[in-house]
Design a protein around this motif. Structure first.
Motif, mmCIF file in Angstrom:
data_model
loop_
_atom_site.group_PDB
_atom_site.id
_atom_site.type_symbol
_atom_site.label_atom_id
_atom_site.label_comp_id
_atom_site.label_asym_id
_atom_site.label_seq_id
_atom_site.Cartn_x
_atom_site.Cartn_y
_atom_site.Cartn_z
ATOM 1 N N LYS A 1 74.462 -42.804 -15.187
ATOM 2 C CA LYS A 1 75.282 -41.724 -14.636
ATOM 3 C C LYS A 1 76.286 -42.293 -13.650
ATOM 4 O O LYS A 1 77.439 -41.890 -13.592
ATOM 5 C CB LYS A 1 74.366 -40.714 -13.966
ATOM 6 N N GLU B 1 79.544 -43.702 -14.925
ATOM 7 C CA GLU B 1 80.583 -42.806 -15.406
ATOM 8 C C GLU B 1 81.612 -42.484 -14.336
ATOM 9 O O GLU B 1 82.681 -41.972 -14.638
ATOM 10 C CB GLU B 1 79.940 -41.521 -15.935
ATOM 11 N N GLU C 1 84.405 -46.786 -28.821
ATOM 12 C CA GLU C 1 83.052 -47.050 -28.371
ATOM 13 C C GLU C 1 82.530 -48.296 -29.060
ATOM 14 O O GLU C 1 82.707 -48.463 -30.270
ATOM 15 C CB GLU C 1 82.156 -45.853 -28.670
ATOM 16 N N PHE D 1 76.266 -50.268 -24.487
ATOM 17 C CA PHE D 1 77.122 -49.412 -25.290
ATOM 18 C C PHE D 1 78.124 -48.803 -24.325
ATOM 19 O O PHE D 1 77.747 -48.166 -23.349
ATOM 20 C CB PHE D 1 76.287 -48.322 -25.955
ATOM 21 N N LYS E 1 81.501 -46.430 -23.974
ATOM 22 C CA LYS E 1 82.421 -45.501 -24.610
ATOM 23 C C LYS E 1 83.539 -45.208 -23.642
ATOM 24 O O LYS E 1 83.305 -44.915 -22.466
ATOM 25 C CB LYS E 1 81.686 -44.213 -24.972
ATOM 26 N N ASN F 1 87.304 -43.213 -22.815
ATOM 27 C CA ASN F 1 88.234 -42.171 -23.249
ATOM 28 C C ASN F 1 89.651 -42.517 -22.846
ATOM 29 O O ASN F 1 90.495 -41.655 -22.738
ATOM 30 C CB ASN F 1 87.815 -40.811 -22.688
ATOM 31 N N TYR G 1 83.544 -43.737 -20.064
ATOM 32 C CA TYR G 1 83.104 -42.373 -20.337
ATOM 33 C C TYR G 1 81.592 -42.298 -20.406
ATOM 34 O O TYR G 1 80.962 -41.358 -19.929
ATOM 35 C CB TYR G 1 83.716 -41.866 -21.635
ATOM 36 N N ARG G 2 80.991 -43.294 -21.023
ATOM 37 C CA ARG G 2 79.530 -43.307 -21.117
ATOM 38 C C ARG G 2 79.107 -44.758 -21.232
ATOM 39 O O ARG G 2 79.681 -45.518 -22.004
ATOM 40 C CB ARG G 2 79.078 -42.546 -22.367
ATOM 41 N N ARG H 1 75.702 -46.955 -21.888
ATOM 42 C CA ARG H 1 74.281 -46.921 -22.220
ATOM 43 C C ARG H 1 73.773 -48.359 -22.171
ATOM 44 O O ARG H 1 74.380 -49.248 -22.749
ATOM 45 C CB ARG H 1 74.077 -46.337 -23.616
ATOM 46 N N MET I 1 61.772 -51.235 -24.669
ATOM 47 C CA MET I 1 61.186 -51.087 -26.002
ATOM 48 C C MET I 1 59.777 -51.674 -26.058
ATOM 49 O O MET I 1 58.926 -51.210 -26.795
ATOM 50 C CB MET I 1 62.054 -51.784 -27.040
ATOM 51 N N SER J 1 80.693 -47.016 -37.288
ATOM 52 C CA SER J 1 79.778 -45.907 -37.011
ATOM 53 C C SER J 1 79.955 -44.834 -38.069
ATOM 54 O O SER J 1 81.073 -44.559 -38.517
ATOM 55 C CB SER J 1 80.017 -45.340 -35.613
ATOM 56 N N VAL K 1 68.367 -45.701 -29.354
ATOM 57 C CA VAL K 1 68.784 -44.326 -29.579
ATOM 58 C C VAL K 1 69.247 -43.781 -28.234
ATOM 59 O O VAL K 1 68.572 -43.991 -27.234
ATOM 60 C CB VAL K 1 67.618 -43.449 -30.095
ATOM 61 N N PHE K 2 70.377 -43.126 -28.231
ATOM 62 C CA PHE K 2 70.797 -42.542 -26.969
ATOM 63 C C PHE K 2 71.715 -41.367 -27.234
ATOM 64 O O PHE K 2 72.174 -41.158 -28.357
ATOM 65 C CB PHE K 2 71.490 -43.573 -26.062
ATOM 66 N N GLY K 3 71.970 -40.614 -26.190
ATOM 67 C CA GLY K 3 72.800 -39.427 -26.330
ATOM 68 C C GLY K 3 74.137 -39.612 -25.630
ATOM 69 O O GLY K 3 74.280 -40.437 -24.743
ATOM 70 N N VAL K 4 75.116 -38.847 -26.075
ATOM 71 C CA VAL K 4 76.420 -38.829 -25.415
ATOM 72 C C VAL K 4 76.813 -37.368 -25.261
ATOM 73 O O VAL K 4 76.602 -36.571 -26.179
ATOM 74 C CB VAL K 4 77.472 -39.585 -26.252
ATOM 75 N N ASP K 5 77.351 -37.058 -24.100
ATOM 76 C CA ASP K 5 77.839 -35.693 -23.873
ATOM 77 C C ASP K 5 79.354 -35.720 -23.963
ATOM 78 O O ASP K 5 80.018 -36.387 -23.176
ATOM 79 C CB ASP K 5 77.383 -35.236 -22.481
ATOM 80 N N ASN K 6 79.914 -35.003 -24.937
ATOM 81 C CA ASN K 6 81.351 -35.064 -25.157
ATOM 82 C C ASN K 6 82.095 -33.918 -24.500
ATOM 83 O O ASN K 6 83.195 -33.587 -24.906
ATOM 84 C CB ASN K 6 81.649 -35.054 -26.657
ATOM 85 N N LEU K 7 81.522 -33.327 -23.481
ATOM 86 C CA LEU K 7 82.130 -32.159 -22.844
ATOM 87 C C LEU K 7 83.565 -32.433 -22.425
ATOM 88 O O LEU K 7 84.467 -31.676 -22.734
ATOM 89 C CB LEU K 7 81.289 -31.760 -21.628
ATOM 90 N N LEU L 1 85.549 -34.911 -23.359
ATOM 91 C CA LEU L 1 86.418 -35.339 -24.458
ATOM 92 C C LEU L 1 86.923 -34.143 -25.235
ATOM 93 O O LEU L 1 88.042 -34.144 -25.735
ATOM 94 C CB LEU L 1 85.646 -36.257 -25.407
ATOM 95 N N GLU M 1 76.225 -35.803 -28.840
ATOM 96 C CA GLU M 1 76.012 -36.734 -29.943
ATOM 97 C C GLU M 1 74.700 -37.449 -29.681
ATOM 98 O O GLU M 1 74.377 -37.752 -28.538
ATOM 99 C CB GLU M 1 77.100 -37.810 -29.965
ATOM 100 N N VAL N 1 73.211 -41.010 -30.876
ATOM 101 C CA VAL N 1 73.659 -42.220 -31.565
ATOM 102 C C VAL N 1 72.455 -43.111 -31.822
ATOM 103 O O VAL N 1 71.641 -43.353 -30.928
ATOM 104 C CB VAL N 1 74.702 -42.988 -30.718
ATOM 105 N N GLN O 1 76.201 -47.989 -36.362
ATOM 106 C CA GLN O 1 75.894 -46.859 -35.491
ATOM 107 C C GLN O 1 75.836 -45.609 -36.352
ATOM 108 O O GLN O 1 76.777 -45.345 -37.102
ATOM 109 C CB GLN O 1 76.962 -46.688 -34.427
ATOM 110 N N LYS P 1 75.589 -41.550 -36.167
ATOM 111 C CA LYS P 1 75.788 -40.502 -35.162
ATOM 112 C C LYS P 1 75.376 -39.158 -35.720
ATOM 113 O O LYS P 1 75.576 -38.877 -36.905
ATOM 114 C CB LYS P 1 77.264 -40.423 -34.807
ATOM 115 N N PHE Q 1 69.430 -35.058 -21.552
ATOM 116 C CA PHE Q 1 70.385 -34.126 -22.158
ATOM 117 C C PHE Q 1 69.745 -32.812 -22.570
ATOM 118 O O PHE Q 1 70.438 -31.850 -22.860
ATOM 119 C CB PHE Q 1 71.032 -34.759 -23.398
ATOM 120 N N ARG R 1 74.066 -34.935 -18.427
ATOM 121 C CA ARG R 1 75.110 -34.040 -18.921
ATOM 122 C C ARG R 1 76.329 -34.164 -18.031
ATOM 123 O O ARG R 1 76.223 -34.380 -16.828
ATOM 124 C CB ARG R 1 74.595 -32.593 -18.891
#
Lengths: 379, 190, 346, 165, 100
Positions: free
Chosen positions: A59, A62, A311, A326, A328, A330, A336-337, A339, A346, B28, B57-63, B65, B99, B101, B114, B116, B147, B172
């Motif tokens: 977080k 970002e 990304e 990872f 990403k 914009n 933007y993100r 990871r 793991m 992707s 595995v992970f999430g992305v919030d595209n709010l 974008l 998303e 991913v 990737q 998605k 998320f 988020r």
């Protein structure tokens, strides 16, 4: 009232004793917590509970700029910060499509391998301490201190190095690196030898480690194992060879592979890897010396980094395994993100399977041999 | 044959791939949410693809974008109350907000892919990959934690990093950096 | 009345002496660790950190005594006392020198020469475990109870090989008295070997020393307090001088065990090949024999330190396996061989 | 000499009382330990030093530790013992039986010391060598039988403790 | 001077205490300890008689009682653990069925 219902999980039988190992316990590296249900000393069920060191790194990323995030990556695996920095930098460089000068890559290799040695030294030392053998820890930690001296003298920081910049490295190797290195190398070897003498063929050590928390290659792959712990299971996978980065394809080195995936194999794999790392540094330094002294250290990157929208995922072989970022974008100055794919995340999730049916003492050995670092586990 | 063609060849005819993008060599593939398990089975078991390793595995919030470009980014730092109302309504149906991913890896050929899945706010449930790869155990829990996306078929879907009665989903985009005053939810043992 | 006075003087002297050694041992342990591990060890308090034990003692004494709210108070308080009392009293039957003649009166350098000598040590040694049990149980802490359980099982198991090893010694010397055994170790046998227990009972010595390490809770048998597994075992909840009593009792135990090893297996106060007693006057021989005895004792004390910083720790089931499947059959075999040998030679 | 007896006799009686009356398991065991040690001291007084040592080593050092070990295995530290027998007939008969026994024997033995006068014990009475002589000569058969008994108990104990009988 | 009577009375008191404990307590472990108390009373008597009659045989008998006590405790505790596995209780009033 207990905040965490997991500690109140009522197990079906009162035959078993529930023991909370951690979050504050002498052998939990950082603040881990494992809720174990034991039958006498045998573990019936072990449930890791993480998040005690969660600082919201993803977080945080970002709202910082791309450069500002580098110091944050130091705090992931604080035992070897440099691979974290480099992995992140590589991800951003990949996103921007920047090619890093060769000299910078060599410096990165040298530093990363030094960090790998330091990390393995800590891991093996702590494994020894957790199994009651104190002395190897000190032999190794003294040499790690010497490696930290090199780091400190390179950029002023010991533990959290904030090494490199996006697009290269900020400083050249100091002039007397060779001297220091030639002095350090035999000492590291000697410490490793002493450790081998004290541990490898020690009957108690063998009894404590061989066959403990053994894992098959299939299970390990299914569970997402990487790094020394996967190689100990017998899978020859090393990103340095399989997906070469930073000129690793130019060096000759062996990838040690274990057989049973038990604690002993993990220990041996790490021991051999240290030796291989020494060789890699030698070769890298040889290549480095052949470079002209005024070769560029930085690629041409703008002051304010604004990568094009997109990304990418970029990974490297950190001492613990595949460490991926990872990123990403914009198109703005802030990621933007972000990871982070920490390697021990793991491996730690497989703990219940690894230690089922073993004893409490083996649980400790297992955690140490997986080299769980709470910093990168919880992020 | 390069990876993109192969993926299209095996997934395309069955309509299992919505879009394919490439960024700096990272391929992707976006797949429909309901077919995720089929896609993963295909990707893993087809010899030509052979993605036998789940890396992450992970999430992305595209709010942000999805919002029109001209909106200043500073908005995110102010309270999320105002943010939530400003759902983009301009260009017809906006793309789903979240998303998930999946990073796949083929160990034999060292290829990465990737995959998605787009998750809309009104249907926050994805099939869990746990039956295929146990590696997805904690990452899926973390996505649930961060998320609020639920995974169907996950054996132990609890919060991972935050404590269990934490009231929000911090990754988020509408969750402010300073938090929402969760301290008041903390009850300490006496 | 004279006899009483002498006995009291002996008790006081040897008690102070043993405590002193135990105090010094806490320093030796840490300096030894430093020596073995390439680091200085404690070096702030006094020259070479010699006053470190003093500083620790002051710290432990002046710390606030805490009783956890959920602990069982009486048991919690009783634990350290019950642990240290047997430790302090066990040295009574161990000799610390030959004899000294003062004013025509022969004084043997041993508090009490009872004819059941080391049975007394065995009995007293087994009392120490109650302190561990009470501490572990009284703390009402799961780690402590685990430590107590481990300690109980370990002590009970290793008393068997310990006793069996001692039995073989009794076969050889025909007495329970530690002084008689010591006296019998003078001279040589087979012409060249010193008449020491270790040469007559090599296997018995190994069994004894392994079992003794287990009884003393030292590495590699320090499971009751394995700090990486069960935090600190039975004394997890202890602090201040109560903890000090536990730690201190352990060192006193080491002194006693080393004394027993020397008296039984290493010829007590005798030098090999040479009988100094014949050349020295009665008083000086008394002092010299005392010195020889404690030189040997200090070697074994050092060995405790040495082993501690060299070996890893066993696992609980391995300790039990070693005791029951390794040491006890070997001890029985040792007894059998010894008996056979005596039968054939006598 | 009399004082010695009175001290340890009263100690053993009080500790015995505590053993059967304690509400907690471990303190009760500690009471029994005190009884053992007091009795061992009395044995010393009765010219049986070897037995005194055995009393401590075997009873206190092995048997009681075994009981305490099982106590730690089976009970929780905070656990209070349930009160005395609910069954009144057991309770009454127990108390009656015990008290009668004490009273009867006390009354019945009045004047025993007149019957069996105290002979002086011979030199070396109770020391290990004399003990051994008797043990391995006159009581050899008993000794062997007891060793078989111990073996049987050992095997029985191991068998009974198996997870599945 | 402590006479034989003293020892006999002491022994009978201890035996009586053991008997009371055995009959009135419910915890199986306390019962074991009561038995030990009774055995010890018997031992004391044997030693006392041995001393006053100047006959070592009494002391040897005590050693046999030690052996028997050890055997009894070993087997008894093993049975108790076996019972505990089924009943999860060390209260003897709960051991009220013949077969599991």
């Amino acid at each position: 009232m207990n905040q965490n219902p997991t500690s109140q999980t009522s197990y079906e039988s009162d035959n078993y004793v529930t023991i909370n190992i951690g979050p504050s316990h002498p052998s939990m590296h950082g603040t881990l917590r494992i809720i174990t249900m034991t039958d006498g000393e045998t573990i019936v069920k072990a449930e890791p509970d993480i998040g005690y060191l969660h600082r919201g790194v993803e977080k945080l990323g970002e709202s910082l700029t791309y450069h500002q995030f580098i110091p944050i990556t130091d705090r992931l695996n604080y035992c070897s910060a440099i691979p974290n920095n480099v992995s992140y930098e590589m991800a951003v460089e990949k996103l921007m499509g920047v090619e890093v000068p060769e000299k910078a890559q060599l410096i990165r290799v040298i530093m990363m391998e030094l960090a790998r040695i330091a990390d393995h030294q800590v891991c093996i030392g702590i494994l020894g301490v957790d199994l009651g053998a104190f002395t190897p820890f000190f032999y190794l930690i003294i040499q790690r201190e010497e490696i930290y001296e090199i780091f400190e003298w390179f950029n002023g920081a010991r533990l959290t190095n904030t090494f490199g910049r996006i697009g290269g490295v900020d400083a050249d190797l100091p002039d007397d690196f060779e001297e220091r290195w030639e002095e350090l190398k035999p000492n590291v070897r000697k410490a490793n030898d002493e450790t081998e003498k004290l541990l490898t063929h020690n009957r108690i050590w063998m009894d404590r480690t061989i066959g403990i928390s053994a894992f098959s290659a299939e299970d390990a792959l299914n569970r997402g194992f990487t790094g020394p712990c996967l190689r100990a299971c017998g899978v020859k996978r090393d990103l340095r060879i399989d997906e070469p980065y930073c000129m690793y394809d130019k060096f000759k080195f062996e990838v040690p592979v274990g057989k049973n995936g038990d604690v002993f194999d993990r220990y041996i794999v790490r021991m051999i890897e240290m030796e291989e790392s020494l060789k890699i540094i030698d070769q890298a330094y040889k290549l480095y010396k052949e470079m002209p002294s005024d070769a560029p250290l930085m690629a041409r990157v703008p002051k304010v980094i604004k990568p094009p929208a997109g990304e990418v995922y970029s990974a490297l072989e950190s001492p613990n395994g595949e460490l991926g970022f990872f990123v990403k974008s914009n198109g703005s100055a802030n990621p933007y993100r972000i990871r982070i794919r920490p390697p021990c995340y793991m491996m730690f999730q497989a703990l219940p399977e690894l230690v089922k049916g073993e004893m409490v003492a083996d649980l400790i050995a297992c955690i140490s041999s997986l080299n769980i670092i709470a910093g990168e586990l919880d992020r | 044959m390069d990876l993109k063609k192969r993926v299209e060849q095996y997934l395309g005819p069955e309509g299992l791939v919505v879009a394919m993008t490439e960024c700096q060599g990272d391929l992707s593939a976006e797949v429909p949410k309901k077919n995720i398990l089929d896609v993963m089975h295909l990707l893993r078991d087809t010899p030509d693809l052979g993605f036998n390793f789940l890396s992450d595995v992970f999430g992305v919030d595209n709010l942000d974008l999805n919002k029109p470009k001209k909106k200043p980014k500073k908005k995110t730092e102010e309270g999320e109350g105002a943010e939530a109302e400003e759902e983009p309504k301009e260009k017809g149906p906006s793309p789903p907000r979240y998303e998930v991913v999946y990073l796949l890896l083929c160990l034999e050929r060292n290829e990465r892919l990737q995959v998605k899945v787009r998750v809309a706010e009104d249907d926050m449930e994805v099939d869990s990959l746990y039956p295929i790869w146990k590696a997805s155990d904690w990452p899926e829990r973390e996505i649930f934690d961060m998320f609020g996306i639920r995974f169907k078929g996950h054996p132990n879907l609890k919060r991972l990093l935050m404590w269990d009665d934490f009231p929000a989903h911090p990754l988020r985009k509408d969750y402010p950096l300073e938090g929402q005053g969760e301290e008041r939810h903390l009850v300490y043992d006496d | 009345m004279d006899d009483w006075l002498i006995a009291i003087i002996k008790v006081v002297c040897i008690w102070v002496w043993v405590l002193l050694i135990a105090v010094v041992m806490t320093w030796v342990e840490r300096r030894g660790a430093g020596l073995i591990q390439d680091r200085p060890g404690p070096n702030r308090a006094g020259p070479w950190g010699l006053f470190q034990p003093l500083a620790d003692g002051i710290k432990l004494f002046t710390k606030e005594e805490i009783i956890p709210t959920k602990a069982r108070k009486i048991l919690y308080i009783l634990g350290p006392l019950l642990f240290s009392l047997p430790a302090f009293s066990a040295y009574a039957v161990v000799p610390f020198g030959d004899k000294i003649i003062l004013g025509g009166k022969e004084i043997i350098l041993q508090v009490s020469d009872v004819n059941i000598g080391f049975l007394f040590i065995l009995a007293i040694g087994s009392m120490g475990v109650y302190g561990v049990i009470l501490g572990g149980w009284g703390s009402t802490n799961k780690y402590s109870i685990l430590g107590g359980l481990r300690s109980t099982a370990q002590m009970v198991s290793y008393e068997v090989p310990l006793g069996l090893a001692l039995l073989a010694i009794v076969f050889v010397y025909g007495t329970f008295s530690l002084r008689d055994i010591s006296l019998a170790q003078q001279g040589t046998f087979l012409g060249f070997l010193p008449n020491w227990g270790i040469f007559k009972q090599p296997l018995g010595f190994i069994l004894f020393i392994v079992a003794a390490y287990a009884e003393a809770n030292r590495v590699p048998f320090d499971l009751p307090e394995a700090e990486s597994e069960i935090v600190s075992g039975y004394h997890t909840e202890y602090g201040s001088m109560r903890l000090g009593l536990y730690l201190f009792g352990e060192y006193v135990n080491l002194v006693t065990i080393s004394g027993v090893i020397v008296a039984l297996y290493f010829g007590s106060w005798h030098m090999p090949y040479i009988d100094l007693g014949a050349y020295l006057g009665p008083i000086s021989w008394g002092i010299v024999s005392f010195c020889i005895f404690f030189l040997k004792v200090s070697f074994f004390l050092w060995m405790f330190v040495w082993v501690r910083w060299t070996l890893p720790r066993f696992r609980y089931d391995q300790v039990m396996g070693l005791g029951w499947r390794g040491l006890i059959p070997l001890a029985l075999f040792n007894i059998f061989i010894t008996a056979l040998f005596i039968q054939l030679t006598v | 000499m009399d004082l010695y007896f009175w001290v340890f006799a009263s100690m053993s009686v009080l500790a015995g009382l505590f053993t059967i009356a304690a509400r907690d398991a471990l303190p009760s065991a500690m009471g029994l330990l005190t009884v053992f040690i007091a009795l061992a001291s009395l044995y010393l007084h009765l010219h049986a030093p070897l037995l005194a040592i055995f009393q401590v080593a075997i009873y206190a050092g092995a048997i009681l530790i075994l009981i305490v070990f099982v106590m730690m295995l089976l009970m929780a530290p905070g656990e209070r013992l349930s009160a005395i027998q609910a069954n009144v007939s057991y309770r009454g008969s127990g108390a009656l039986l015990g008290l009668c026994l004490i009273g009867l024997v006390a009354v019945g033995t009045k004047g025993v010391s007149n019957i069996v006068s105290m002979k002086g014990v011979p030199e070396g009475f109770g020391n290990p060598s004399m003990f051994g002589d008797l043990f391995f000569r006159d009581f050899l058969l008993h000794f062997e039988v007891v060793s078989v008994l111990l073996l049987v108990a050992l095997i029985g104990g191991i068998y009974l403790c198996k997870k599945k009988l | 001077m402590a006479t034989l009577t003293h020892y006999i009375v002491l022994s009978s008191i201890l035996f009586g205490l053991g008997a009371i404990g055995f009959c009135t307590r419910r915890n199986a472990l306390i019962l074991f300890m009561s038995i030990e108390l009774m055995l010890n009373a018997a031992n004391l008597l044997l030693v006392a008689f041995s001393n006053f009659m100047a006959d070592m045989a009494g002391q040897v008998m005590v050693l046999f009682i030690f052996a028997v006590a050890a055997a009894e405790v070993a087997v008894g505790l093993a049975i108790l653990i076996g019972l505990f596995r089924h009943v999860r209780e060390v209260d003897i009033t709960k051991f009220n069925v013949l077969k599991w």
